[in-house]
Design an enzyme around this catalytic site. Sequence first.
Site, PDB file in Angstrom:
ATOM      1  N   GLU D  63       0.821  -1.215   0.000  1.00  0.00           N
ATOM      2  CA  GLU D  63       0.000   0.000   0.000  1.00  0.00           C
ATOM      3  C   GLU D  63       0.852   1.261   0.000  1.00  0.00           C
ATOM      4  O   GLU D  63       0.571   2.212  -0.720  1.00  0.00           O
ATOM      5  CB  GLU D  63      -0.945   0.006   1.207  1.00  0.00           C
ATOM      6  CG  GLU D  63      -2.072  -1.027   1.132  1.00  0.00           C
ATOM      7  CD  GLU D  63      -1.640  -2.436   1.471  1.00  0.00           C
ATOM      8  OE1 GLU D  63      -0.493  -2.628   1.945  1.00  0.00           O
ATOM      9  OE2 GLU D  63      -2.434  -3.372   1.276  1.00  0.00           O
ATOM     10  N   HIS D 131     -10.111  -5.126  10.138  1.00  0.00           N
ATOM     11  CA  HIS D 131     -10.788  -4.928   8.846  1.00  0.00           C
ATOM     12  C   HIS D 131     -12.118  -4.230   9.094  1.00  0.00           C
ATOM     13  O   HIS D 131     -13.146  -4.604   8.518  1.00  0.00           O
ATOM     14  CB  HIS D 131     -11.056  -6.273   8.154  1.00  0.00           C
ATOM     15  CG  HIS D 131      -9.856  -6.931   7.571  1.00  0.00           C
ATOM     16  ND1 HIS D 131      -8.805  -7.375   8.334  1.00  0.00           N
ATOM     17  CD2 HIS D 131      -9.518  -7.209   6.290  1.00  0.00           C
ATOM     18  CE1 HIS D 131      -7.891  -7.923   7.535  1.00  0.00           C
ATOM     19  NE2 HIS D 131      -8.305  -7.836   6.295  1.00  0.00           N
TER      20      HIS D 131
HETATM   21  C1  TPP Z   1      -1.895  -4.714   4.386  1.00  0.00           C
HETATM   22  C2  TPP Z   1      -2.931  -5.561   3.782  1.00  0.00           C
HETATM   23  N1  TPP Z   1      -3.241  -5.413   2.489  1.00  0.00           N
HETATM   24  C3  TPP Z   1      -4.194  -6.177   1.918  1.00  0.00           C
HETATM   25  C4  TPP Z   1      -4.873  -7.102   2.654  1.00  0.00           C
HETATM   26  C5  TPP Z   1      -5.984  -7.928   2.013  1.00  0.00           C
HETATM   27  N2  TPP Z   1      -5.546  -9.290   1.840  1.00  0.00           N
HETATM   28  C6  TPP Z   1      -5.853 -10.217   2.760  1.00  0.00           C
HETATM   29  S1  TPP Z   1      -5.143 -11.676   2.413  1.00  0.00           S
HETATM   30  C7  TPP Z   1      -4.420 -11.086   1.028  1.00  0.00           C
HETATM   31  C8  TPP Z   1      -3.546 -11.955   0.219  1.00  0.00           C
HETATM   32  C9  TPP Z   1      -2.391 -12.450   1.003  1.00  0.00           C
HETATM   33  O1  TPP Z   1      -1.615 -13.293   0.218  1.00  0.00           O
HETATM   34  P1  TPP Z   1      -0.485 -14.201   0.862  1.00  0.00           P
HETATM   35  O2  TPP Z   1       0.391 -13.368   1.716  1.00  0.00           O
HETATM   36  O3  TPP Z   1       0.154 -14.948  -0.232  1.00  0.00           O
HETATM   37  O4  TPP Z   1      -1.246 -15.184   1.835  1.00  0.00           O
HETATM   38  P2  TPP Z   1      -2.318 -16.293   1.451  1.00  0.00           P
HETATM   39  O5  TPP Z   1      -3.638 -15.593   1.374  1.00  0.00           O
HETATM   40  O6  TPP Z   1      -1.925 -16.892   0.160  1.00  0.00           O
HETATM   41  O7  TPP Z   1      -2.288 -17.235   2.587  1.00  0.00           O
HETATM   42  C10 TPP Z   1      -4.754  -9.753   0.851  1.00  0.00           C
HETATM   43  C11 TPP Z   1      -4.323  -8.934  -0.291  1.00  0.00           C
HETATM   44  C12 TPP Z   1      -4.538  -7.224   4.011  1.00  0.00           C
HETATM   45  N3  TPP Z   1      -5.176  -8.069   4.822  1.00  0.00           N
HETATM   46  N4  TPP Z   1      -3.564  -6.455   4.539  1.00  0.00           N
END
Ligand code: TPP
Lengths: 334, 334, 340, 340
Positions: D63, D131
């Site tokens: 972000e 959230h």
């Molecule tokens: C700072 C932030 N940005 C965006 C999100 C929204 N979000 C939640 S899970 C996710 C994807 C995370 O991907 P990864 O780290 O690969 O973990 P996975 O979901 O594959 O376990 C996103 C973009 C968040 N929770 N926190």
Amino acid sequence: MSIQEENNQANTRGQLPYEREFLLSLYERMVTIREFEDGVKFLFLEGIMPGTIHQCQGQEATAVGVCANLRANDFITSTFRGHGHALAKGLTMQEMLDELFGATTGCCKGKGGSMHMGNMQKGMIPGIAIVGGGIPVAAGMALAYKMEKSDRVATCFFGDGAVSEGAFHEGVNMAAIWNLPLVFVCENNLYGASTHISKVMRDTNIARRVASYGIEGRQVDGNDVLAVYEAAKASVRQCRKGAGPAFLELLTYRVTGHSRRDACHYQPKQEREEWAAKNPIERFGKLLKEKGIIDDKGLTTIKTRVLQQFEEAVENAKRAPLPGPQDLTTDVYV
Amino acid sequence: MSIQEENNQANTRGQLPYEREFLLSLYERMVTIREFEDGVKFLFLEGIMPGTIHQCQGQEATAVGVCANLRANDFITSTFRGHGHALAKGLTMQEMLDELFGATTGCCKGKGGSMHMGNMQKGMIPGIAIVGGGIPVAAGMALAYKMEKSDRVATCFFGDGAVSEGAFHEGVNMAAIWNLPLVFVCENNLYGASTHISKVMRDTNIARRVASYGIEGRQVDGNDVLAVYEAAKASVRQCRKGAGPAFLELLTYRVTGHSRRDACHYQPKQEREEWAAKNPIERFGKLLKEKGIIDDKGLTTIKTRVLQQFEEAVENAKRAPLPGPQDLTTDVYV
Amino acid sequence: MTKRMGIAEALREAIAEEMRRDEKVFCIGEDIGVPGGWGGAFTVTLGLEKEFPDRIIDTPIAELGFFGVSCGAAMMGMRPIVDVQYGDFLFCAIDQIIDNIAKMRYMSGGNICMPLVIRAPIGATGRGSQHAQSMERYFTGVPGLKVTTVSNAYDAKGILKAAVREDNPIMIFEHKLLYGSKGMRAESGAVDATVEIPEDDYVVSLDKAAVRREGSDVTILGWLLMSHFAQEAARRLTDESIDAEVIDVRSLSPIDYETIGTSVRKTGRVIIVEEGPKTGSVGAEIAAGIMERFGEYLLCPISRVASADVPVPFSPLLENLYRPDVPRIVAAVRQVIQDE
Amino acid sequence: MTKRMGIAEALREAIAEEMRRDEKVFCIGEDIGVPGGWGGAFTVTLGLEKEFPDRIIDTPIAELGFFGVSCGAAMMGMRPIVDVQYGDFLFCAIDQIIDNIAKMRYMSGGNICMPLVIRAPIGATGRGSQHAQSMERYFTGVPGLKVTTVSNAYDAKGILKAAVREDNPIMIFEHKLLYGSKGMRAESGAVDATVEIPEDDYVVSLDKAAVRREGSDVTILGWLLMSHFAQEAARRLTDESIDAEVIDVRSLSPIDYETIGTSVRKTGRVIIVEEGPKTGSVGAEIAAGIMERFGEYLLCPISRVASADVPVPFSPLLENLYRPDVPRIVAAVRQVIQDE
Ligand SMILES: Cc1ncc(C[n+]2csc(CCOP(=O)(O)OP(=O)(O)O)c2C)c(N)n1
Ligand SMILES: Cc1ncc(C[n+]2csc(CCOP(=O)(O)OP(=O)(O)O)c2C)c(N)n1
Ligand SMILES: [Mg+2]
Ligand SMILES: [Mg+2]
């Protein structure tokens, strides 16, 4: 043979493959930065000038060598330590001194100050004084260039200390994945404030760090203005043709304090002496003399001219119009 | 030969060098995670359970293989996708279901919810749902262990998507420069939400990325529980003796949606099928049978037992005490 | 026995004493313990690395990271004192502060303690708009955090000590113009905040305002630099036979409505003085809070003296206009007194 | 000609129309244009990548980075619409927002335009405390930013369009429970915010409140979800012969004191309803601002109905207690009416 060794050789062997005028303009620009910084430091210590300053004595070759490759509408980002970048990008001593004196004729109408020097007409946004903060911003400028399908190139100046910031990581990565026309210029002067780079990186090779983003990083002698110029030239060319980003790690040293009144007791005496001997201006002057481009008298003339310009500018700045109450609340919104 | 190939060979050749009980406990733990997740998903889709969920079907081997090396007071950090880590770290289905039902008997008294599972008695702080946010926090836990001169080890779970965050960069670097007893466990399931890793990294090898911090990163088959166990064992040992940090990139796949009701249309069908065939539970079950550790009936018994525990826990959770108005304002300050 | 001290020294002494008392206490931040360095941007930790080589932790320039690190260490039982060179950089770390440090206890259902102190210098001091912001407004009222301010050396020492001994996360705001008006790091426009301090150990409450001057006509509320300006304004107002009560609000979260209420009941008139843009200021909360609690005692609307709604300008002339000053406070008082 | 629409669709249509109108407009954010994906966390950009393959930019999870990128692009003349999946993540980017996006124009002495729109969903919706936050308070009054909110589809479309055409940075807050009460991403507790929308191009002013219901006894101020609850409360209060005026404040920076003032002069009583902790709320600023401007018309202290000073709890029972609701608004109105 590394790029800087190659360049060093090229520079001392035979004739220099540059126009005389160009070489002298590089030299004069470096002298301008040095005299500006020394003069401003004096004004600060005398208490004539307000605020705080971060200066770049010893690092003149980086700004000058890089910016010599840029057009007016190729924007750069800079930092709290931006005087050198500004002068190299074409800002005048006058608009900068006016800014430092808080005058409305300053490049930011007195609202920016030392840490936020910039001039949109000359391709420099105000310096971003949050360490690392300019890196994603520069990526955004480059994204705009790419989207508008121009061949403009963005250049981002930052220090070794900024490499630890999340903003560095996020910005460099986005530039890489989107192939942005962006030249990263890391001025590695070994210190972030009082902290030596070896305290904040296990492997202090920054060029190697960026390889992990899929960008080739090049270490260059940052006190050799022609080496910097050539490396930046290749980087800029690469970006103009859409093969960016490029990354330069310019090895240099800050021979002045981090900010006003810093006595640099954290820098070993020997280290300071070694780097003092690598003074980029003296070094380039010596080369120019060796190559018969100019003689001692010529060099003195340049310095005298610059000093005179500086002093005139100071006198003007002291009389420059200051803002009034009506200026406080303008320029917040369009 | 890579570590996982070595392990694969070790595992299929002759006897497995582990106690039967240990192997079965790994298996049962994985089944517990899978049945918990499937059961919870059903409850959500039925509308019986509130909120949202992020689940880890397909990734059971990572949590179980890693946590089998940890003591109760070796803390882990987890994410929004933390059910598997929690169960692997010893939280009970009951305290987790109670939490999901918003009951005061939940592991966080109903105040945390699915994204913030944790239990300080069991060595797990509440999940940090800000992507990457747990990485510096884990470094801090490890710093505390180092300062208190204990041999405790912190472990930090996060996804491939977190690698793009500044928090990753800052946290990993600090762990490196301070030699912290911290095992980074990156569960690379190829996607951050709907975004494939190839869209966000030029070089998608995360283990290679961390080399630039001066940490050796190892890629391991994250669907092979014994490979994970062995790799984590070496990492934990390295950290316990003060030679940390260590970094594991566990290659795996999320076979369920990113969060409730995600149909995963962004994942190519073939990719999904390939990974479905690598189901870590079936695969380990097959190995256990081949090695004569257990037979089909035994496996069924385990699954039945787990399912029964889950259903009992659900029934309890439905009757668990819910918070009242007086609970809203407690637990803010000590 | 007492001794005279400035805020920077008082903080330094408090930190050293607390570190001696409890080995779980440590300091973390940028350039705080580099030999030959400055002891942080404002000399607060100067030299402490000599006595505590393992507990003064210099970090990379990575605020998000080292606040996260401090959060993790605090949960494991350590007691970090986190130094941010300029309060402005709290923005880089605010996710860790608000999402983790402040909420961990609640999210865990009360199973976590977060004994962590954040020290942040604020105030406009000739450095342009990114090293100048009044950051209190962003943290006041964030559930899980306590927010306090120190306007003289006595408070600085006592509040820091109290904060280190608390099991909640505390933010202490300090003002650059109050660290010391003499010596190496003195700033132009600095105000003398030295006072006599007891030799013995003492603490100052984290949730109490301080009546700096008693008066009966009007209550002037301020903190940090503004509490000094408010006192000066009150002195000047005596010439006009206006008797102002001056309260140094000190604690911004929680706000000490008991002390404030006692004063409001007495004077019926309130001026809130704050450095920082007026809109969305901490003063807004105090004004609304006073109206809700003591509305019936108010003889006239509460008036706020604050900065214009602009980023901090560099030019000293503009900066001086930005920063509320004694004449503006005096004028505001006159206004509320005349208005009836 | 009109058509019925929800907020998510209205925003989507507005974005598409503006992108057609001006090729400098582009969208940037996480998961906003992945084929087979969701069009952002709340479907707002769903499918737009088909028409604008080069102007829907999916980012890494970074972000701070992509807000910085947007800042840089805007300065070079582009007009980014920045999507943050959950408003909470603004904390990760707040340094770029407040230190660069908001200040660049001022720091440059008026030489820079920052035509940039930030869209941020807020509100407590069963997701726990990271959230769920109401983020408006952190940006209201930040000089250089404009802050607005959309509580129905008509406003959503018109405000987004107006924002895209402005040369200042605008933050638009959206509420998760208002995107749509039906379909794929409907949330439990969602409120129907669909309305009839003109087929033709229109904009809605970025600095005007909207009187949603006229009344003479009391003014209820709210925005986003709370403006809906306020209207429902007003309907219920008619049973008790209380005639409430309901104003959707909409624009939080600047605040439309003209519309609010007209109402306050008429009713003399004000209730401010806000989701989010009461202390340090936007309502504090509105209360203080009203008192300063229209204090003489107030018949009783302004009363704030807001959340408790706690992080957002997960348990639905607690979350419902956290979120102000119709009965609490009704009770607050009764209180101010009885109090005299
Ligand atoms: C700072 C932030 N940005 C965006 C999100 C929204 N979000 C939640 S899970 C996710 C994807 C995370 O991907 P990864 O780290 O690969 O973990 P996975 O979901 O594959 O376990 C996103 C973009 C968040 N929770 N926190
Ligand atoms: C986010 C942030 N953290 C800390 C600072 C304080 N600070 C200003 S300059 C500086 C050192 C920067 O080092 P480097 O990037 O190497 O640049 P140099 O000063 O060497 O030019 C620090 C820590 C800052 N301005 N911004
Ligand atoms: Mg440096
Ligand atoms: Mg992933």
